[in-house]
Write an enzyme that holds these catalytic residues in place. Structure first.
Site, PDB file in Angstrom:
ATOM      1  N   LYS A 130     -40.713  34.401 -29.539  1.00  0.00           N
ATOM      2  CA  LYS A 130     -40.094  33.115 -29.187  1.00  0.00           C
ATOM      3  C   LYS A 130     -38.570  33.210 -29.324  1.00  0.00           C
ATOM      4  CE  LYS A 130     -44.279  30.569 -30.304  1.00  0.00           C
ATOM      5  NZ  LYS A 130     -45.039  29.606 -31.091  1.00  0.00           N
ATOM      6  N   GLN A 155     -45.158  27.403 -36.894  1.00  0.00           N
ATOM      7  CA  GLN A 155     -46.124  28.391 -36.414  1.00  0.00           C
ATOM      8  C   GLN A 155     -47.456  28.237 -37.143  1.00  0.00           C
ATOM      9  OE1 GLN A 155     -45.505  30.286 -33.797  1.00  0.00           O
ATOM     10  NE2 GLN A 155     -47.528  31.199 -33.867  1.00  0.00           N
ATOM     11  N   ASP A 167     -44.051  21.503 -29.479  1.00  0.00           N
ATOM     12  CA  ASP A 167     -45.414  22.038 -29.412  1.00  0.00           C
ATOM     13  C   ASP A 167     -46.389  20.972 -28.888  1.00  0.00           C
ATOM     14  OD1 ASP A 167     -46.020  24.703 -29.967  1.00  0.00           O
ATOM     15  OD2 ASP A 167     -45.847  24.447 -32.145  1.00  0.00           O
TER      16      ASP A 167
END
Ligand SMILES: Nc1nc2c(c(=O)[nH]1)N[C@@H](CN(C=O)c1ccc(C(=O)N[C@@H](CCC(=O)O)C(=O)O)cc1)CN2
Length: 292
Positions: free
Chosen positions: A52, A96, A119
């Protein structure tokens, strides 16, 4: 049979985002800034967060990686989230997953400012998605929609079977495929660990989206001729002869299923790279919204 090449499409998307960032810079605007929190030392999670950060560098975004130890408490993580919620320089951030067991994942995700939730995991954004409102769509389902769109795969009136009901992939995917519009307008069956006679269901599907995490679960005899197969499974299977000591294996028995399918995603190089490209898209969207 056509391979849905996520690696190629994700590179195209990154090139498109790079052009948009160049225009922002030319206008003297601030570039998007993504932050990623990683708790612990899980090898796969570290790889994904590093990817990322690299993707941000490639398109010209600013990025910050926040590393926290495996013994981080829920309170410490909530404090870090609050810091990023109130940092006006950060447009969007992610935590994450998975998180260590001492942390309540749902509680933590609910602490993220929905305007920075790139997200798309906050219940507010999940609800907006279900109600067809503009919002951040979780990156993996968003990537699958984008692949179907760019390859012109027809979804209207088709029967889509989703395998797995995770909050990250299966559940949102089932909602998105049934929404009005393209890709969507599909009739959706969501299957899970309590589903009986799964082969009877998958063999009627025009589109199968497998997000189970069981290597080689979907066999050729479980699908009909010309089905569209999307493989979301990414499992590291130990293989001492492989250079890294493992091989990445999908949910789909690719060798045999690909002989029957009309379109299929490979693993690696299918849905995985799309996840990162769509996270960048959501971060760009967050930046644009913050400018309004
Ligand atoms: N906060 C989040 N956590 C997790 C997400 C997420 O979207 N948000 N998804 C997954 C992990 N993930 C991104 O975070 C991810 C998984 C796989 C790939 C990828 O590119 N896979 C490659 C293979 C890479 C390898 O060698 O392991 C491929 O399929 O070609 C990217 C991102 C769970 N957590």
């Amino acid at each position: 049979m056509t391979i849905l090449d996520g690696k190629k499409v994700s590179n195209d998307i990154k090139d498109e985002i790079t052009e948009q960032v160049k225009k922002m810079v030319a206008k003297g605007e601030k570039v998007p800034h993504l932050a990623a929190i990683i708790v612990g030392n899980d090898g796969a999670s570290l790889t994904y967060v590093a990817s990322k950060v690299r993707a941000c560098e490639r398109v010209g975004f600013e990025s910050t990686m926040v590393r926290m130890s495996n013994t981080t408490s829920e309170v410490e993580l909530l404090d870090k989230i609050e810091e990023l919620n109130t940092n006006s320089d950060v447009d969007g951030f992610i935590i994450q997953l998975p998180l260590p067991p001492q942390i309540n994942t749902q509680k933590v995700l609910m602490a993220v400012n929905p305007d920075k939730d790139v997200d798309g995991f906050h219940p507010m954004n999940f609800g907006k998605m279900a109600l067809d409102m503009s919002t951040f769509i979780p990156a993996t389902p968003f990537g699958i929609l984008e692949l179907l769109d760019r390859y012109g795969v027809e979804t209207k009136g088709k029967h889509t079977v989703v395998i797995g009901r995770s909050h990250i992939v299966g559940r949102p995917m089932s909602i998105l495929m049934g929404r009005k519009g393209f890709p969507g307008n599909s009739t959706v069956t969501l299957t899970h660990s309590h589903t009986k006679n799964i082969t009877q269901i998958t063999s009627q599907a025009d589109i199968v989206i497998s997000a189970l995490g069981v290597p080689n679960f979907l066999k050729a005899e479980m699908i009909k001729d010309d089905a569209v197969i999307i493989d979301v499974g990414i499992t590291r299977v130990v293989d001492e002869t492989a250079p890294k000591g493992y091989v990445i294996t999908g949910d789909v028995d690719f060798e045999n299923v690909s002989k029957k399918a009309s379109f299929i995603t490979p693993v690696p190089g299918g849905v995985g790279p799309m996840t990162i490209a769509m996270l960048l898209k959501n971060t760009l969207l967050a930046r644009e919204r913050h400018m309004q």
